[in-house]
Scaffold this active site. Structure first.
Site, PDB file in Angstrom:
ATOM      1  N   SER A  17      -1.688 -13.638  -0.673  1.00  0.00           N
ATOM      2  CA  SER A  17      -2.754 -13.218   0.475  1.00  0.00           C
ATOM      3  C   SER A  17      -4.023 -12.819  -0.249  1.00  0.00           C
ATOM      4  CB  SER A  17      -2.184 -12.880   1.530  1.00  0.00           C
ATOM      5  OG  SER A  17      -2.414 -11.384   1.485  1.00  0.00           O
ATOM      6  N   LEU A  93       6.343  -3.507 -15.291  1.00  0.00           N
ATOM      7  CA  LEU A  93       6.347  -4.286 -16.406  1.00  0.00           C
ATOM      8  C   LEU A  93       6.584  -3.385 -17.501  1.00  0.00           C
ATOM      9  CD1 LEU A  93       2.830  -6.251 -15.096  1.00  0.00           C
ATOM     10  CD2 LEU A  93       5.280  -7.654 -15.820  1.00  0.00           C
ATOM     11  N   HIS A 109      -3.102  -2.026  -4.748  1.00  0.00           N
ATOM     12  CA  HIS A 109      -2.494  -1.078  -4.677  1.00  0.00           C
ATOM     13  C   HIS A 109      -2.637  -0.725  -3.365  1.00  0.00           C
ATOM     14  CE1 HIS A 109       1.518   1.624  -5.220  1.00  0.00           C
ATOM     15  NE2 HIS A 109       0.422   2.595  -4.334  1.00  0.00           N
ATOM     16  N   LEU A 144       2.681   4.180 -13.808  1.00  0.00           N
ATOM     17  CA  LEU A 144       2.755   3.210 -13.105  1.00  0.00           C
ATOM     18  C   LEU A 144       2.162   3.734 -12.153  1.00  0.00           C
ATOM     19  CD1 LEU A 144       4.443   0.640 -10.964  1.00  0.00           C
ATOM     20  CD2 LEU A 144       5.959   3.017  -9.461  1.00  0.00           C
ATOM     21  N   GLU A 174      -7.749  -4.513   1.035  1.00  0.00           N
ATOM     22  CA  GLU A 174      -7.577  -4.937  -0.256  1.00  0.00           C
ATOM     23  C   GLU A 174      -8.315  -6.622   0.008  1.00  0.00           C
ATOM     24  OE1 GLU A 174      -3.337  -5.849  -1.248  1.00  0.00           O
ATOM     25  OE2 GLU A 174      -2.802  -4.316   0.894  1.00  0.00           O
TER      26      GLU A 174
HETATM   27  C1  GRF Z   1      -0.003  -6.314  -0.900  1.00  0.00           C
HETATM   28  O1  GRF Z   1      -0.098  -5.332   0.040  1.00  0.00           O
HETATM   29  C2  GRF Z   1      -0.518  -5.832  -2.261  1.00  0.00           C
HETATM   30  O2  GRF Z   1      -1.323  -4.293  -2.128  1.00  0.00           O
HETATM   31  C3  GRF Z   1       1.272  -5.250  -2.390  1.00  0.00           C
HETATM   32  O3  GRF Z   1       1.728  -5.571  -2.471  1.00  0.00           O
HETATM   33  C4  GRF Z   1       0.899  -6.248  -0.882  1.00  0.00           C
HETATM   34  C5  GRF Z   1       0.742  -7.507  -1.284  1.00  0.00           C
HETATM   35  O4  GRF Z   1       0.199  -8.762  -0.243  1.00  0.00           O
HETATM   36  N1  GRF Z   1       0.803  -4.626  -3.458  1.00  0.00           N
HETATM   37  P1  GRF Z   1       0.044 -10.819  -0.653  1.00  0.00           P
HETATM   38  O5  GRF Z   1       1.423 -11.291  -1.608  1.00  0.00           O
HETATM   39  O6  GRF Z   1      -1.194 -10.683  -1.571  1.00  0.00           O
HETATM   40  O7  GRF Z   1      -0.013 -10.497   0.645  1.00  0.00           O
END
Ligand code: GRF
Length: 217
Positions: A17, A93, A109, A144, A174
């Site tokens: 997403s 990584l 994150h 990390l 996000e």
């Molecule tokens: C998100 O919450 C991102 O911050 C975390 O994993 C989730 C991934 O969601 N690292 P998507 O695949 O972007 O929907």
């Protein structure tokens, strides 16, 4: 001119997403490819629907982490990206990989770093009883979830929150801040200062004001 189109490669492991938010954001950039370590990642179909080239480098085909990272880097380099965006990419990584892309490797994150690096951030935030949670876009360094911070969004925690309700509200933020930070980077406006703070040239919001040059010295 600084607004020239940049190439972004997005790395995903699942739903995708955040990758889709980047695709929809009308950035001064092209998403040149979406690459997953997981052939079943839902986001691969989403990217293909948007007409973006997709590829899989399945980590299960590599005995050593370093060998997977070399194959992944080779796949990324085919697209000569200016920026590599981790978007729900669930593999740690190696320093070798990060060194190769450092300075153009971003991550989103789901916590207000430096609080709650690592996994299960929403559960840990609830357990810790924090009143404010959120998300962070940062440059990736070998340690990390600790690289220079580009942008954060705060999300108040409600007494009735569950891991799922909190995660949903953080995810909405996000989707807002990753494209915004990516825009700064693609426009060449983000600069990591000595000490690791990021200066955003011409930023008009609170984060930019805090990072104005006068305060960096
Ligand atoms: C998100 O919450 C991102 O911050 C975390 O994993 C989730 C991934 O969601 N690292 P998507 O695949 O972007 O929907």
């Amino acid at each position: 001119m600084r607004m020239s189109t940049k190439r972004i490669v997005v790395l995903i492991s699942g739903r995708g997403s955040n990758m889709e938010a980047l695709l929809k954001a009308r950035l001064p950039a092209t998403v040149a490819a979406v690459i997953s370590n997981n052939p079943d990642a839902q986001g691969l179909a989403v990217a293909a629907d948007h007409g973006v080239p997709v590829a899989t480098v399945d980590h299960r085909g590599y005995a050593a982490r370093g060998d997977f990272d070399l194959a992944l880097a080779a796949e990324i380099e085919k697209h000569a990206p200016h920026v590599v965006a981790l978007a729900g990419f669930m593999r740690v990584l190696t320093p070798g990989f990060i060194g190769r892309f450092e300075g153009r490797l971003l991550n989103i994150h789901p916590s207000l770093l430096p609080a709650f690096p690592g996994l299960h951030t929403h559960r840990r935030a609830l357990e810790a009883g924090v009143r404010i949670h959120g998300c962070t876009v940062h440059y990736v360094t070998p340690v990390l979830d600790s690289g220079p911070i580009l942008l954060q969004a705060a999300v108040p925690v409600s007494v009735s929150d569950t891991e799922a309700t909190l995660a949903a509200r953080v995810l909405a933020e996000e989707h807002r801040i990753y494209p915004e930070a990516m825009r700064w980077v693609c426009e060449g406006r983000a600069r990591v200062m000595a000490g690791g703070r990021v200066h955003i040239e011409g930023a008009r919001d609170a984060a930019g004001a805090l990072l104005a040059p006068a305060l960096d010295g």
